[in-house]
Design a protein around this motif. Sequence first.
Motif, PDB file in Angstrom:
ATOM      1  N   TRP A 206       0.858  -1.309  -0.027  1.00  0.00           N
ATOM      2  CA  TRP A 206      -0.253  -0.037   0.014  1.00  0.00           C
ATOM      3  C   TRP A 206       0.970   1.319  -0.029  1.00  0.00           C
ATOM      4  O   TRP A 206       0.633   2.195  -0.458  1.00  0.00           O
ATOM      5  CB  TRP A 206      -0.920   0.096   1.172  1.00  0.00           C
ATOM      6  CG  TRP A 206      -0.339   0.246   2.361  1.00  0.00           C
ATOM      7  CD1 TRP A 206       0.179  -0.615   3.380  1.00  0.00           C
ATOM      8  CD2 TRP A 206      -0.185   1.441   3.200  1.00  0.00           C
ATOM      9  NE1 TRP A 206       0.603  -0.191   4.450  1.00  0.00           N
ATOM     10  CE2 TRP A 206       0.386   1.199   4.170  1.00  0.00           C
ATOM     11  CE3 TRP A 206      -0.164   2.780   2.714  1.00  0.00           C
ATOM     12  CZ2 TRP A 206       0.790   2.262   5.239  1.00  0.00           C
ATOM     13  CZ3 TRP A 206       0.082   3.698   3.745  1.00  0.00           C
ATOM     14  CH2 TRP A 206       0.626   3.380   4.994  1.00  0.00           C
ATOM     15  N   MET A 207       2.083   1.368   0.845  1.00  0.00           N
ATOM     16  CA  MET A 207       2.785   2.423   0.593  1.00  0.00           C
ATOM     17  C   MET A 207       3.548   2.388  -0.681  1.00  0.00           C
ATOM     18  O   MET A 207       3.741   3.754  -1.170  1.00  0.00           O
ATOM     19  CB  MET A 207       3.932   2.431   1.573  1.00  0.00           C
ATOM     20  CG  MET A 207       3.344   2.488   3.288  1.00  0.00           C
ATOM     21  SD  MET A 207       4.876   2.400   4.486  1.00  0.00           S
ATOM     22  CE  MET A 207       5.121   4.179   4.479  1.00  0.00           C
ATOM     23  N   ARG A 208       3.998   1.523  -1.331  1.00  0.00           N
ATOM     24  CA  ARG A 208       4.485   1.376  -2.611  1.00  0.00           C
ATOM     25  C   ARG A 208       3.671   1.968  -3.456  1.00  0.00           C
ATOM     26  O   ARG A 208       3.833   2.958  -4.712  1.00  0.00           O
ATOM     27  CB  ARG A 208       5.016   0.167  -3.125  1.00  0.00           C
ATOM     28  CG  ARG A 208       6.261  -0.165  -2.427  1.00  0.00           C
ATOM     29  CD  ARG A 208       6.824  -1.454  -2.827  1.00  0.00           C
ATOM     30  NE  ARG A 208       6.055  -2.517  -3.379  1.00  0.00           N
ATOM     31  CZ  ARG A 208       5.767  -3.762  -2.659  1.00  0.00           C
ATOM     32  NH1 ARG A 208       6.451  -3.956  -1.450  1.00  0.00           N
ATOM     33  NH2 ARG A 208       4.887  -4.341  -3.170  1.00  0.00           N
ATOM     34  N   GLU A 209       2.469   1.660  -3.636  1.00  0.00           N
ATOM     35  CA  GLU A 209       1.368   1.959  -4.374  1.00  0.00           C
ATOM     36  C   GLU A 209       0.835   3.523  -4.307  1.00  0.00           C
ATOM     37  O   GLU A 209       0.191   3.944  -5.238  1.00  0.00           O
ATOM     38  CB  GLU A 209       0.286   0.998  -4.404  1.00  0.00           C
ATOM     39  CG  GLU A 209       0.247  -0.330  -4.881  1.00  0.00           C
ATOM     40  CD  GLU A 209      -0.711  -1.375  -4.548  1.00  0.00           C
ATOM     41  OE1 GLU A 209      -1.692  -1.106  -3.912  1.00  0.00           O
ATOM     42  OE2 GLU A 209      -0.563  -2.412  -5.246  1.00  0.00           O
ATOM     43  N   HIS A 210       1.108   4.178  -3.295  1.00  0.00           N
ATOM     44  CA  HIS A 210       0.862   5.543  -2.862  1.00  0.00           C
ATOM     45  C   HIS A 210       1.952   6.524  -3.030  1.00  0.00           C
ATOM     46  O   HIS A 210       1.755   7.601  -2.452  1.00  0.00           O
ATOM     47  CB  HIS A 210       0.040   5.494  -1.595  1.00  0.00           C
ATOM     48  CG  HIS A 210      -1.488   4.900  -1.617  1.00  0.00           C
ATOM     49  ND1 HIS A 210      -1.545   3.628  -1.380  1.00  0.00           N
ATOM     50  CD2 HIS A 210      -2.544   5.341  -2.101  1.00  0.00           C
ATOM     51  CE1 HIS A 210      -2.926   3.182  -1.673  1.00  0.00           C
ATOM     52  NE2 HIS A 210      -3.648   4.362  -1.982  1.00  0.00           N
ATOM     53  N   GLY A 211       3.156   5.885  -3.324  1.00  0.00           N
ATOM     54  CA  GLY A 211       4.075   6.847  -3.580  1.00  0.00           C
ATOM     55  C   GLY A 211       4.886   7.067  -2.278  1.00  0.00           C
ATOM     56  O   GLY A 211       5.553   8.166  -2.098  1.00  0.00           O
ATOM     57  N   LEU A 212       4.959   6.248  -1.267  1.00  0.00           N
ATOM     58  CA  LEU A 212       5.273   6.412  -0.001  1.00  0.00           C
ATOM     59  C   LEU A 212       6.674   5.744   0.320  1.00  0.00           C
ATOM     60  O   LEU A 212       7.023   5.531   1.653  1.00  0.00           O
ATOM     61  CB  LEU A 212       4.339   6.403   1.027  1.00  0.00           C
ATOM     62  CG  LEU A 212       3.111   7.386   1.112  1.00  0.00           C
ATOM     63  CD1 LEU A 212       2.114   7.008   1.934  1.00  0.00           C
ATOM     64  CD2 LEU A 212       3.632   8.472   1.363  1.00  0.00           C
ATOM     65  N   GLU A 213       7.042   4.777  -0.675  1.00  0.00           N
ATOM     66  CA  GLU A 213       8.147   4.109  -0.431  1.00  0.00           C
ATOM     67  C   GLU A 213       9.184   5.054   0.136  1.00  0.00           C
ATOM     68  O   GLU A 213      10.055   4.414   1.052  1.00  0.00           O
ATOM     69  CB  GLU A 213       8.742   3.221  -1.391  1.00  0.00           C
ATOM     70  CG  GLU A 213       9.690   2.227  -1.328  1.00  0.00           C
ATOM     71  CD  GLU A 213       9.638   1.151  -2.081  1.00  0.00           C
ATOM     72  OE1 GLU A 213      10.453   0.328  -1.757  1.00  0.00           O
ATOM     73  OE2 GLU A 213       9.089   1.289  -3.281  1.00  0.00           O
ATOM     74  N   TRP A 214       9.519   6.303  -0.028  1.00  0.00           N
ATOM     75  CA  TRP A 214      10.543   6.938   0.347  1.00  0.00           C
ATOM     76  C   TRP A 214      10.498   7.118   1.744  1.00  0.00           C
ATOM     77  O   TRP A 214      11.424   6.968   2.597  1.00  0.00           O
ATOM     78  CB  TRP A 214      10.588   8.317  -0.585  1.00  0.00           C
ATOM     79  CG  TRP A 214       9.483   9.220  -0.002  1.00  0.00           C
ATOM     80  CD1 TRP A 214       8.056   9.165  -0.880  1.00  0.00           C
ATOM     81  CD2 TRP A 214       9.125  10.078   0.853  1.00  0.00           C
ATOM     82  NE1 TRP A 214       7.535   9.951  -0.262  1.00  0.00           N
ATOM     83  CE2 TRP A 214       7.816  10.641   0.898  1.00  0.00           C
ATOM     84  CE3 TRP A 214      10.053  10.366   2.209  1.00  0.00           C
ATOM     85  CZ2 TRP A 214       7.524  11.503   1.707  1.00  0.00           C
ATOM     86  CZ3 TRP A 214       9.543  11.460   2.913  1.00  0.00           C
ATOM     87  CH2 TRP A 214       8.222  11.984   2.867  1.00  0.00           C
ATOM     88  N   LEU A 215       9.172   7.358   2.376  1.00  0.00           N
ATOM     89  CA  LEU A 215       8.883   7.630   3.694  1.00  0.00           C
ATOM     90  C   LEU A 215       9.306   6.179   4.653  1.00  0.00           C
ATOM     91  O   LEU A 215      10.110   6.209   5.673  1.00  0.00           O
ATOM     92  CB  LEU A 215       7.602   7.836   3.937  1.00  0.00           C
ATOM     93  CG  LEU A 215       6.921   7.917   5.531  1.00  0.00           C
ATOM     94  CD1 LEU A 215       7.846   9.249   5.942  1.00  0.00           C
ATOM     95  CD2 LEU A 215       5.461   8.355   5.554  1.00  0.00           C
ATOM     96  N   PHE A 216       9.035   5.040   3.959  1.00  0.00           N
ATOM     97  CA  PHE A 216       9.338   3.900   4.631  1.00  0.00           C
ATOM     98  C   PHE A 216      10.847   3.665   4.711  1.00  0.00           C
ATOM     99  O   PHE A 216      11.341   3.552   5.937  1.00  0.00           O
ATOM    100  CB  PHE A 216       8.680   2.714   3.912  1.00  0.00           C
ATOM    101  CG  PHE A 216       8.947   1.219   4.355  1.00  0.00           C
ATOM    102  CD1 PHE A 216       8.202   0.851   5.375  1.00  0.00           C
ATOM    103  CD2 PHE A 216      10.075   0.586   3.954  1.00  0.00           C
ATOM    104  CE1 PHE A 216       8.409  -0.424   6.036  1.00  0.00           C
ATOM    105  CE2 PHE A 216      10.402  -0.531   4.653  1.00  0.00           C
ATOM    106  CZ  PHE A 216       9.503  -1.126   5.626  1.00  0.00           C
ATOM    107  N   ARG A 217      11.404   4.047   3.617  1.00  0.00           N
ATOM    108  CA  ARG A 217      12.968   3.893   3.687  1.00  0.00           C
ATOM    109  C   ARG A 217      13.443   4.977   4.703  1.00  0.00           C
ATOM    110  O   ARG A 217      14.418   4.876   5.279  1.00  0.00           O
ATOM    111  CB  ARG A 217      13.622   4.111   2.219  1.00  0.00           C
ATOM    112  CG  ARG A 217      13.387   3.047   1.307  1.00  0.00           C
ATOM    113  CD  ARG A 217      13.927   3.040   0.169  1.00  0.00           C
ATOM    114  NE  ARG A 217      15.575   3.017   0.417  1.00  0.00           N
ATOM    115  CZ  ARG A 217      16.269   3.600  -0.182  1.00  0.00           C
ATOM    116  NH1 ARG A 217      15.892   4.163  -1.416  1.00  0.00           N
ATOM    117  NH2 ARG A 217      17.574   3.380  -0.237  1.00  0.00           N
TER     118      ARG A 217
END
Length: 186
Positions: free
Chosen positions: A117-128
Motif C-alpha cells: 500500500w505504501m509503494r502503490e501510494h508513492g510512500l516508499e521513500w517514507l518507509f526507507r
Amino acid sequence: MLEFCEKTAGRGYRHFFYGGEPDVPERLADSLKRRFPTMEVCGTFSPPFRSLGPEEDQEIVTMISRAAPDVLWVGLGTPKQERWMHEHRDKLHVPVLVSVGAAFDLLSGRRNQAPRWMREHGLEWLFRLLQEPRRLWRRYLIDGTRFVVYLGLYSLRLKSFDAGREPDKLSTQSMPRAGSQGMRAE
C-alpha cells in the motif's frame, strides 16, 4: 527491474550486477535465478567502498567487457551510480546500463521493502527514511525539496540546467524568457 527480468527471461539477455556490499550482487543474482530460472547472469561484482585507482578501474571495465552483458545493472546508490555510469558509458561495450539503487538490497533480501500500500501510494521513500533516517534524511528532505524547486524553475523557464553541454545558440537566443514582452500565443 523485476518486470524486465520476468519479461526477458529465456530470451538470451545476459545480465551483470555491479554494486552493493560484498555478497549482495551474488545474492541478488541467486534470488533472480530462482525466480526466473531461464534468466542468464554473466557476472556480479561488488566494488570496494572507496575510490578506485586507474588500474583497478580498468580491471573492472575489462571484467565487465569480457562478460559481454546485454544489461549492466548498477547499484551503487544515488548519485554515485549515475556518476559512475556517465564516466564509464564510453569505456563499456554494454548496450544498456540501468541504475537501480536500493533494488540490490531489496531484491537480495538484505533490506525490507515497503508494504504494497505504501509503494502503490508513492510512500516508499517514507518507509526507507524511517528505516535509515541518519543516512537518508538529507537526500529526501533537503535534496528532494531542492529538486522540486529546480524542476519548477526549469518548467517556468526561469533557470536552465545545461550542465556539461555547450548551449544551443539558436534555442537560447531565440527563446523568450517567461514573462517577457515578446511572448505571444500561437
